[in-house]
Design a protein around this motif. Sequence first.
Motif, short mmCIF file in Angstrom:
data_model
loop_
_atom_site.label_atom_id
_atom_site.label_comp_id
_atom_site.label_asym_id
_atom_site.label_seq_id
_atom_site.Cartn_x
_atom_site.Cartn_y
_atom_site.Cartn_z
N ALA A 104 0.83 -1.21 0.00
CA ALA A 104 0.00 0.00 0.00
C ALA A 104 0.86 1.26 0.00
CB ALA A 104 -0.93 -0.01 1.20
N MET A 105 1.94 1.25 0.79
CA MET A 105 2.84 2.40 0.83
C MET A 105 3.49 2.65 -0.52
SD MET A 105 6.28 2.96 3.16
CE MET A 105 7.13 1.61 2.32
N PHE A 106 3.99 1.60 -1.15
CA PHE A 106 4.65 1.78 -2.44
C PHE A 106 3.66 2.20 -3.52
CE2 PHE A 106 7.98 -0.96 -0.49
CZ PHE A 106 9.03 -0.06 -0.63
N ALA A 107 2.43 1.74 -3.42
CA ALA A 107 1.41 2.17 -4.39
C ALA A 107 1.14 3.66 -4.26
CB ALA A 107 0.12 1.37 -4.18
N ARG A 108 1.07 4.16 -3.02
CA ARG A 108 0.86 5.59 -2.80
C ARG A 108 2.02 6.41 -3.35
NH1 ARG A 108 -0.87 3.73 2.32
NH2 ARG A 108 1.13 4.34 3.26
N ILE A 109 3.23 5.92 -3.11
CA ILE A 109 4.42 6.64 -3.58
C ILE A 109 4.44 6.68 -5.10
CG2 ILE A 109 6.94 6.54 -3.74
CD1 ILE A 109 6.94 5.48 -0.85
N ASP A 200 7.06 14.57 3.75
CA ASP A 200 6.32 13.84 4.77
C ASP A 200 5.53 12.73 4.09
OD1 ASP A 200 4.74 12.93 6.85
OD2 ASP A 200 3.50 14.74 6.95
N GLY A 201 6.04 11.52 4.16
CA GLY A 201 5.39 10.40 3.48
C GLY A 201 4.35 9.67 4.31
N ASP A 202 4.36 9.86 5.62
CA ASP A 202 3.41 9.13 6.46
C ASP A 202 2.30 10.03 7.02
OD1 ASP A 202 4.71 10.57 8.45
OD2 ASP A 202 5.81 8.85 9.24
N GLY A 203 2.33 11.31 6.66
CA GLY A 203 1.25 12.21 7.03
C GLY A 203 1.22 12.66 8.47
N ASP A 204 2.36 12.61 9.17
CA ASP A 204 2.36 13.03 10.57
C ASP A 204 2.76 14.49 10.74
OD1 ASP A 204 5.07 12.97 10.10
OD2 ASP A 204 5.57 11.66 11.80
N GLY A 205 2.97 15.19 9.63
CA GLY A 205 3.25 16.61 9.69
C GLY A 205 4.72 16.98 9.80
N ARG A 206 5.60 16.00 9.74
CA ARG A 206 7.02 16.31 9.80
C ARG A 206 7.80 15.34 8.91
NH1 ARG A 206 9.89 13.55 14.21
NH2 ARG A 206 8.60 11.88 15.04
N VAL A 207 9.03 15.72 8.58
CA VAL A 207 9.90 14.89 7.75
C VAL A 207 10.94 14.23 8.64
CG1 VAL A 207 11.54 14.87 5.84
CG2 VAL A 207 9.56 16.41 5.76
N ASP A 208 10.89 12.92 8.71
CA ASP A 208 11.82 12.16 9.54
C ASP A 208 12.37 11.00 8.73
OD1 ASP A 208 13.20 10.67 11.40
OD2 ASP A 208 11.60 10.63 12.90
N LEU A 209 13.53 11.20 8.14
CA LEU A 209 14.11 10.18 7.27
C LEU A 209 14.79 9.06 8.05
CD1 LEU A 209 15.67 12.36 4.42
CD2 LEU A 209 13.31 11.66 4.79
N VAL A 210 14.92 9.24 9.36
CA VAL A 210 15.56 8.23 10.20
C VAL A 210 14.55 7.20 10.68
CG1 VAL A 210 16.78 7.83 12.37
CG2 VAL A 210 17.39 9.78 10.93
N ASP A 215 8.58 8.25 5.01
CA ASP A 215 9.22 9.54 4.71
C ASP A 215 10.47 9.33 3.87
OD1 ASP A 215 7.25 10.57 6.33
OD2 ASP A 215 8.61 11.56 7.73
N ALA A 216 11.30 8.35 4.27
CA ALA A 216 12.56 8.11 3.57
C ALA A 216 12.33 7.69 2.12
CB ALA A 216 13.37 7.05 4.31
N LEU A 217 11.38 6.80 1.89
CA LEU A 217 11.16 6.28 0.55
C LEU A 217 10.41 7.29 -0.33
CD1 LEU A 217 10.36 2.66 1.69
CD2 LEU A 217 12.35 3.36 0.33
N ALA A 218 9.47 8.02 0.25
CA ALA A 218 8.80 9.06 -0.52
C ALA A 218 9.79 10.16 -0.89
CB ALA A 218 7.63 9.64 0.28
N SER A 219 10.68 10.50 0.02
CA SER A 219 11.70 11.51 -0.27
C SER A 219 12.64 11.04 -1.37
CB SER A 219 12.49 11.84 1.00
OG SER A 219 11.64 12.40 2.00
N THR A 220 12.97 9.75 -1.36
CA THR A 220 13.82 9.18 -2.40
C THR A 220 13.13 9.26 -3.75
OG1 THR A 220 14.79 7.69 -0.75
CG2 THR A 220 15.15 7.14 -3.08
#
Length: 268
Positions: A104-109, A200-210, A215-220
């Motif tokens: 589901a995550m990869f489909a959204r990305i 922000d790939g998970d919708g929590d309002g912040r960017v956390d690539l760690v 977040d990391a994969l959407a940013s990539t």
Amino acid sequence: MFMAALLTATFSFVSAGSANAAACGNNASGFPAWVEQFRQEAAANGIKASVVDRALSSVSYSTATIRADRGQKSFKLSFDQFMQKRGGQTIISRGKAMKKSNAAMFARIEQRYGVPAGPLIAIWGMETGFGSFLGKEHTLSAVATLAYDCRRSDFFKDQLYAALQLVGSGSLRLDARGAAHGEIGQTQFLPRNVVKFGVDGDGDGRVDLVRSRADALASTANFLRGHGWRPGAGYQPGQPNFVALQGWNAASVYQQAIAYIGARIDGE
């Protein structure tokens, strides 16, 4: 892993002709003086003194970073040797399972950025073993050391300014640790790329690539789109999207490995 072609850097804060520019050096002896001089340079470029003081108070010359910068021998291997050394077949096997369990995550990305799961998973696996090891070097020290080092001082000085920006926004902790060149997170973004492409790939309002794989994969994916990725086009050597993989890492053997691993994960 040192990512992004060096020639594409944008020096947002650095003025090469500035009279305040700190002089580079090739050993640890001049580093403390360089840090003090850089404080003045940063202030002259409009960076808040409180941010500079907090960020630079904890930095030290990183011999591990210099050693890694001078010894990237795996990029000189043949494709087969590189795949064996970096565990390419294991990445393919685990990557297929990761694609299935995070479908589901990869489909959204892919819907948002046009980038399929394969190359993202290949990068994720190659860079950090799917987030299992993010690096152990002090991020700010690594970036400051390379900004001081004469080999690529302009490029990494821009990375240091980006790191200061992240510290100022609360996006980079003073004690953060990562890869030897200052890369951050599960797919190893240099600070400037966090600023430019972090989302922000998970919708929590912040960017956390760690901590956030989303977040990391959407940013990539956002990075690849920003480097010419065309939805639906191929990404093997000679195909339109291979240029985006070249933007990720300058080493041809790395580019080939990502293209190969990604295709096997995507079932091509």
